[in-house]
Each structure stands twice: as C-alpha cells, then as structure tokens.
Design a protein around this motif. Structure first.
Motif, mmCIF file in Angstrom:
data_model
loop_
_atom_site.group_PDB
_atom_site.id
_atom_site.type_symbol
_atom_site.label_atom_id
_atom_site.label_comp_id
_atom_site.label_asym_id
_atom_site.label_seq_id
_atom_site.Cartn_x
_atom_site.Cartn_y
_atom_site.Cartn_z
ATOM 1 N N PHE A 142 75.894 56.887 8.622
ATOM 2 C CA PHE A 142 74.860 55.856 8.517
ATOM 3 C C PHE A 142 75.391 54.458 8.207
ATOM 4 N N GLY A 143 76.694 54.246 8.347
ATOM 5 C CA GLY A 143 77.232 52.910 8.100
ATOM 6 C C GLY A 143 76.636 51.847 9.008
ATOM 7 N N ALA A 144 76.186 52.243 10.200
ATOM 8 C CA ALA A 144 75.616 51.291 11.160
ATOM 9 C C ALA A 144 74.097 51.224 11.091
ATOM 10 N N LEU A 145 73.458 52.045 10.266
ATOM 11 C CA LEU A 145 71.993 52.076 10.174
ATOM 12 C C LEU A 145 71.475 50.799 9.521
ATOM 13 N N ARG A 146 70.392 50.269 10.041
ATOM 14 C CA ARG A 146 69.841 49.045 9.450
ATOM 15 C C ARG A 146 69.327 49.310 8.048
ATOM 16 N N GLY A 147 69.465 48.281 7.208
ATOM 17 C CA GLY A 147 68.818 48.296 5.913
ATOM 18 C C GLY A 147 69.406 49.213 4.865
ATOM 19 N N VAL A 148 70.659 49.653 5.033
ATOM 20 C CA VAL A 148 71.323 50.449 4.005
ATOM 21 C C VAL A 148 72.656 49.785 3.675
ATOM 22 N N ARG A 149 73.272 50.194 2.577
ATOM 23 C CA ARG A 149 74.546 49.587 2.182
ATOM 24 C C ARG A 149 75.664 50.217 3.003
ATOM 25 N N ALA A 165 61.777 57.571 9.646
ATOM 26 C CA ALA A 165 60.445 58.126 9.393
ATOM 27 C C ALA A 165 60.216 58.452 7.919
ATOM 28 N N PHE A 166 61.288 58.787 7.195
ATOM 29 C CA PHE A 166 61.129 59.218 5.813
ATOM 30 C C PHE A 166 61.956 58.316 4.892
ATOM 31 N N ARG A 175 80.266 59.017 -1.191
ATOM 32 C CA ARG A 175 78.860 59.090 -0.756
ATOM 33 C C ARG A 175 78.716 60.045 0.417
ATOM 34 N N VAL A 176 77.619 60.769 0.407
ATOM 35 C CA VAL A 176 77.237 61.617 1.536
ATOM 36 C C VAL A 176 75.779 61.306 1.871
ATOM 37 N N PRO A 177 75.334 61.637 3.077
ATOM 38 C CA PRO A 177 73.927 61.381 3.422
ATOM 39 C C PRO A 177 72.976 62.221 2.581
ATOM 40 N N MET A 178 71.833 61.644 2.267
ATOM 41 C CA MET A 178 70.713 62.373 1.661
ATOM 42 C C MET A 178 69.429 61.846 2.281
ATOM 43 N N LEU A 179 68.674 62.738 2.899
ATOM 44 C CA LEU A 179 67.380 62.405 3.485
ATOM 45 C C LEU A 179 66.297 63.151 2.721
ATOM 46 N N VAL A 180 65.325 62.404 2.215
ATOM 47 C CA VAL A 180 64.211 62.987 1.473
ATOM 48 C C VAL A 180 63.020 63.035 2.417
ATOM 49 N N VAL A 181 62.655 64.239 2.824
ATOM 50 C CA VAL A 181 61.640 64.443 3.862
ATOM 51 C C VAL A 181 60.450 65.140 3.218
ATOM 52 N N SER A 182 59.340 64.425 3.103
ATOM 53 C CA SER A 182 58.161 64.993 2.458
ATOM 54 C C SER A 182 56.957 64.131 2.780
ATOM 55 N N PRO A 183 55.767 64.616 2.483
ATOM 56 C CA PRO A 183 54.574 63.775 2.676
ATOM 57 C C PRO A 183 54.526 62.572 1.738
ATOM 58 N N TRP A 184 55.343 62.560 0.668
ATOM 59 C CA TRP A 184 55.344 61.453 -0.292
ATOM 60 C C TRP A 184 56.533 60.504 -0.092
ATOM 61 N N SER A 185 57.328 60.722 0.946
ATOM 62 C CA SER A 185 58.517 59.888 1.156
ATOM 63 C C SER A 185 58.546 59.287 2.560
ATOM 64 N N LYS A 186 57.383 59.164 3.177
ATOM 65 C CA LYS A 186 57.307 58.597 4.526
ATOM 66 C C LYS A 186 57.419 57.080 4.489
ATOM 67 N N GLY A 187 57.757 56.508 5.630
ATOM 68 C CA GLY A 187 57.742 55.054 5.745
ATOM 69 C C GLY A 187 59.071 54.403 6.028
ATOM 70 N N GLY A 188 60.157 55.185 6.184
ATOM 71 C CA GLY A 188 61.443 54.588 6.504
ATOM 72 C C GLY A 188 62.059 53.820 5.355
ATOM 73 N N TYR A 189 61.879 54.292 4.135
ATOM 74 C CA TYR A 189 62.393 53.611 2.940
ATOM 75 C C TYR A 189 63.877 53.899 2.733
ATOM 76 N N GLY A 246 67.842 43.961 10.966
ATOM 77 C CA GLY A 246 66.534 44.344 10.466
ATOM 78 C C GLY A 246 66.555 44.802 9.023
ATOM 79 N N LEU A 247 65.414 44.678 8.382
ATOM 80 C CA LEU A 247 65.234 45.095 7.003
ATOM 81 C C LEU A 247 64.632 46.498 6.946
ATOM 82 N N ARG A 248 64.671 47.074 5.773
ATOM 83 C CA ARG A 248 64.098 48.391 5.531
ATOM 84 C C ARG A 248 63.351 48.322 4.198
ATOM 85 N N PRO A 249 62.144 48.860 4.107
ATOM 86 C CA PRO A 249 61.480 48.864 2.796
ATOM 87 C C PRO A 249 62.317 49.640 1.791
#
Length: 683
Positions: free
Chosen positions: A61-68, A157-158, A393-407, A493-496
C-alpha cells in the motif's frame, strides 16, 4: 514444486465467474447495514480474524492514496544523511521499485529472509539501514492498484490501518503467538520458546483457553489438503501434530496437541474441511453463518495457495478473501453484528520505511515510563540480543458495517491490538500482553465509528481479469532492480481519517550542564506514545523513548563530541516530528508549540543578550512570518490550520544564527474525523 490441480481450482473458483465476482463481494459487504442497538462496541457480536502471510505495508500500500506511504513528507534520515528510502547494498543505493513483469498480482514472487538474525541485522540497532544486505534487492519491490485492485478496493470501501506493525522481528509462528497468546513465550515459564522457531511444544495459556473458561464461544476455521487443494503448511514443517492444518500455530501447544475428540481444544481448534474428500473450502463457515451459529470470536487459517505468502500470487488471496466475505454476508443479520480483521503475520523480507516503535535496548539508548523487560531478548550463544518488536508495518484492513467509508486509521497497533479489541468487547483479559505494548499499541477501537448509521460504499475497480492464465505452481519470480532507481509517487487525493487520542509534546532547552541539550517527552493525557530520536553527526544513536498516558520524561545530549552543535530529530505517531538544531554553548532563543483549539500556538522566548529575528515558514502554504524577540521577552503567535485541514509543518530559523533551527510537524486531534496529510499526494 507440486503442480496445482487445475480441475480442482476450477471447481472451487467457479471457473469464469469467480474472479469477476470479487468486486461484488465487496459491494455486498459495504451495502449491508450495521447493527445499531447501542451505538457502542457492544453492537459487535462476532469478531473474525483472517491473518494472511508475509507482506509489508509499503510493499502492498505504499502507493495507495491517503496513507503514510511513498509520499511521506517526514521520512527518517539515516546516518548517511539520506532518507530511509535510500537503502544501500554497500556500493549503491536502492529505492522502492515496481518489478517489470506482466500481471504482477499473479506472479509467484520470491520469498525473502525473515528470521531473527537477518531481521536484527536489517534493523541494525535501530539505524534501519541494512535491509538490502540482509534481505536482498527484492526487499524494495512494491505493488500498485493495477496489480492488486481487490486489496485497494477493500481499502477504499472500508478502513485501512497505516500504523499497524507485526509484533515480532522475525517469522510466522512467533508473530501468530502474539495474536493468539499476547506474547511469544519470553517470560521464561511454561516451556516457552526463545525465538519461537523450535516448535517443541509449549504450555503457556492461550487466549482461546481463556475464552473457553469465560464461556465465550470461539472456533478456528481451516482446511486440509495440498496447495490449491488446501494445504496450509510449508515444506519445512515436519510436525505431525500440525500436519496439514496450515498456519494454525495453536497446534504447537501441548494442550492442543494432546487434545482428543470431545475436548474443546480439539473440536474447536481443528475444524478444517477436507477439500480432497469433496468438502468446499467455506462449507463450515458458511453453514455456521447461515444458521446464526457463528462464534463470538473466530479465526480463519487460509490454505497455503491462498495465504498471499510471497511465493504464491496475491490475487489468489484476493479470491479467498472474497469468498470469506461472501460467507460472512450470506446472512445479513449476522454480518450486521460482525467485525472482520484482515492482516498479515509478518513482512517476509519486504521493506517498510517507518521505523517501528521499539523499547530502549539499554539505558544509554533511551528511557521508558513503563517496564520494557518482557520486550527485550538478552541474547545467547546462538542469537544476538535485541528487541522482540515491534516488527515492520504490515497491512491491516478493518472490514465491518461500522468501518465503511474508505477511512485511514493511523493509531499505532500490532497483533496484540486484536486481543485488546476482544478484551474491550467481551471482558476477557490477556495478561501475557506486556506493559510496554499496552502503552504503545492501541485497541483498534479507533478504526470504528459505532455511532454512524451507515455510509455509501466506495466506487470499485473492475476485476474481470483476475482469472490466472493457468493453475500450475510456478518457479519463483525474481525481479531485477533498476540500474537507475527513482522514488515512486503516491496516488493523488485525500482519504478521510479516523480521530485519534494522540496529543504528544516534545520540548527542547539547554540543559543545566554546559554544552548539553535537553529534550522532554510527553505523550498527552489519553494515549501513550513512542518516540525515535536521531542525531546528525553522531554514530551512537538512535534512541527510543516511551511515555505512558499523562507521563513525561527527559534526557540530555552532550555536544562536546559534535563540535558544540546539537542536531536532533524526533519522530512520533501519525507523522509527529520535532527537529532541534543549534549551538550548545550559549543561551539564545527557544520555541515551543501547543495545540489551541483546531490551531497551534508558537511561544518564542529569548534567554540571550541580543534581540533575535526569527522566520517561520509553513510547509503547506509557504507562508512566511517574522517574529522579533527581545532579551528576556516572550512572544506568542497563533497559526491557523484551516487551509491545511489541521496538519502543520512549521520551520523556524534565525536571521543572525545560521545554525539555529526548530521544526514542528504533525496533526491536531480534536475528537472528530479529519483527512489524511495533504503532503502525501506527491504525484
């Protein structure tokens, strides 16, 4: 290597429709509403953990927008004077590079060294500058959205965590022990391992045992077989008790080894489906979900071919994750109450540029307000001393109905954070987690917004081309590093961003001893923090400091061995940075920074005998202001952060003293969501 059975893969993948359905699994998960009975963590009734294999955060995810990632404006500076991205092989520097291969997400990219000796060598006492000699040139390889669109779609998405570290500087099993038990047995009790690699049989208490005693339901879902027929074990695993049960490291513990049918440690820890005998990979998981019998806590151990281990394609893992989502969302009422954590046990040997939080390895190399003894390996006749972690660091994706929105969630986390989340929800404490880790690593609640009713799912990429050209196990792909490396760019681009509890403060001042400089560290009232200090012109660093919530500590640096000049840089959580440069042999100006509402306030003082004129430059809008400070005076100025979304990067220099410099960078937290650092978007 054995050939993967083509017919079997076509059966489980659904031939031509499987890969085109991947994005639909995300769409369905993102569209289903959440359980909002209380608007708190109590609404989570099921926690599911899928721990995959051997990928670093920058690698994915080094190239993903809105992350360190690659656009980090504050990388650590090495002793060479170059940024941490410039990893030398001893002759030339190598930067992150994108391998020159078609369909990279389907490549069998070579695995790299990832044991204790080469990990400690790469860390090099915290200098973090020996990755290429220790791991090989492939350590700097990275993937992009075009290579792994499904993983990027999940992040969009999450919620993606960009400060999640593996727990141990080393291999799979010690890291999984942290996930399942809170440590790697380094308390000297219960037959625990020194490094967790001998797998001789262990006796310390695991978290599932604590759950069983507390009456909390749990289960491990796994598969039996080979390759795409589901074998989750590797060629080097000879243990008959583990056999074909994949990365279920609990089966190295004697109580699980000796368990018999009827014992919960047998029935709940060996629930694999036998694919060779016609079972589907997800039959038991899907049956439990549809029947409303999904345990309160469950773990999934994927088969080897789908684990994303570096010598298997990442997009086989994408297919597997999609099927897990399909199973969990097959009963919307169950999914409405479920939190899925998708992470990776360790980084293999892939580079990540953030130097992890580390306990001070000796009194000469830092301090801590909490005990660090359980996080330091003293060394022995075979292995060097060093910190157990945190690992890269390793990837962590939190996938749930309470973690939506691309944060993005930038709280410092590790595998014990998963246990801390379970503690928060079900009240079963894991005493093996060390005081230092509890201070530095959060409990993952920051990744959720339990108060929000819902949010729209993000746009998803087309994944029709996921289907591989064949179903065979291929030789390892070894990319060639470029002869003329250049720094990659991060997506625009930014990310919430999720709100955090951090409010760190680091102040500098001349120490009472002549020719020395003092730094005072404080973490803020609500969260502990770890700080890394580097010093230009000195070879005895770096130094690490940990302060618990509401605590502070100080340390001094003598400038006698650096020409009377101090040049110190402090790195902390979520891009926090302080830099102090000046002469240690005379009084003069000083600057401090504090949060004032959504802005920051600079306080200028002058202990010298002459009036000073200080120039303040903002890194976000290049705006410049000049401040005049008379001897003995104090001047305060507020800097508005409205245009930079509460991010700041302020450099203060003196018109008369060319050595003097102060730099302040970071983010103001106010309890509300924000956005990612605008400086990430360098593309």
């Amino acid at each position: 290597m054995a050939e993967v059975n083509r017919r079997r893969f076509l059966q489980v993948a659904g031939a031509t429709t499987a890969f085109s359905a991947l994005s639909a699994s995300i769409q369905r998960a993102a569209a289903l509403p959440a359980n909002h009975r209380s608007g708190t963590i109590e609404d989570v009734e099921h926690i599911v953990v899928l721990m995959q294999e051997n990928r670093s955060f920058d690698h994915y995810f080094g190239a993903l927008r809105g992350v360190r990632g690659f656009g980090d404006p504050h990388p650590v500076t090495l002793d060479s004077g170059k940024s941490v991205w410039h990893q030398s092989d001893g002759t030339k520097d190598l930067l992150p590079f994108h391998p020159d291969a078609d369909d990279l997400g389907m490549q069998f990219l070579e695995g790299l060294p990832h044991s204790w000796p080469d990990g400690q060598a790469a860390y090099n006492g915290g200098k973090y500058d020996k990755w290429v000699p220790s791991k090989g040139t492939t350590t700097m390889a990275y993937l992009t959205r075009e290579d792994i669109p499904f993983h990027y779609a999940l992040a969009d998405a999450f919620t993606v965590c960009d400060a999640y570290y593996c727990s141990f500087i080393g291999s799979t099993d010690p890291n999984r022990y942290y996930m399942w038990t809170g440590h790697t047995g380094n308390d000297g009790q219960g037959g625990g391992p020194v490094m967790g690699n001998d797998e001789l049989g262990y006796d310390w208490t695991t978290y599932p045992e604590r759950l069983e005693k507390a009456g909390i339901s749990w289960k491990i879902y796994q598969d039996i077989g080979d390759g795409l027929d589901a074998k989750g074990s590797w060629g080097w695993i000879q243990d008959a008790y583990r056999g074909n049960y994949g990365d279920n490291s609990l089966l190295y513990f004697n109580k699980y080894r000796n368990a018999v049918p009827g014992d919960p440690l047998y029935d709940k820890a060996r629930t694999g489906t036998d694919v060779k005998n016609g079972d589907g990979y997800f039959d038991r998981l899907k049956a439990d979900v549809k029947a409303g019998k999904l345990p309160q806590i469950s773990w999934i151990a994927s088969p080897e071919a789908f684990s994303e281990h570096s010598n298997w394609p990442t997009n086989y893992g994408a297919w597997y994750i999609a099927q897990v989502l399909d199973a969990l969302t097959s009963n919307p009422a169950v999914w409405a109450k479920t939190a899925l954590f998708i992470t990776y046990d360790e980084n293999d040997g892939f580079f990540d540029h953030l130097v992890p939080p580390l306990p001070p390895r000796s009194p000469a190399h830092g301090k801590s307000t909490v005990d660090v003894s359980l996080d330091l390996f003293p060394g022995n006749s075979k292995l060097v001393a060093g910190p157990y972690g945190l690992g890269p660091r390793v990837p962590m994706l939190v996938v749930s109905p309470w973690s939506k929105g691309g944060y993005v969630c930038s709280e410092t986390l590790d595998h014990t954070s998963i246990l801390q989340f379970m503690e928060r929800r079900f009240g079963v404490r894991e005493p093996n987690i060390s005081p230092w880790r509890r201070t530095v690593c959060g409990d993952l609640t920051a990744a959720f917004d339990f108060s929000r009713k819902d949010s729209r799912p993000a746009a998803l990429p087309d994944t029709d081309d996921y289907e591989p050209p064949d179903r065979e196990r291929h030789p390892d792909y070894r990319p060639t590093a470029p002869a003329d490396p250049s720094m990659p760019r991060q997506e625009r681009g930014l990310r919430p961003a999720r709100p955090l509890k951090y409010a760190p403060v680091v102040d500098g001042s001349p120490a009472t001893e002549a020719g020395s400089f003092k730094l005072t560290f404080a973490s803020g009232a609500k969260a502990g923090a770890s700080f890394l200090v580097t010093a230009r012109g000195r070879t005895d660093g770096p130094w690490t400091y940990t302060t618990g919530a509401g605590k502070s500590l100080s340390d001094t640096w003598n400038t006698a061995n650096s020409g009377g000049v101090y040049d110190l840089t402090v790195h902390g959580p979520n891009g926090f940075l302080r830099a102090f440069k000046g002469r240690g042999n005379k009084p003069g100006p000083e600057v401090t920074l504090r949060q004032r509402g959504d802005d920051v306030e600079l306080t200028f003082t002058n202990k010298g005998r002459a009036t000073v004129r200080l120039k303040v430059v903002s890194g976000y809008d290049a705006r410049t202001r000049t401040v005049t400070v008379r001897p003995g005076a104090t001047v305060r100025q507020t800097v508005s952060l409205h245009s930079s979304r509460r991010w700041y990067d302020l450099t203060v220099t003196s018109e008369t003293d060319t050595v003097f410099l102060r730099r302040f960078a970071g983010h103001v937290e106010n309890g509300r969501p924000g956005v990612s650092d605008p400086a990430f978007a360098t593309g």
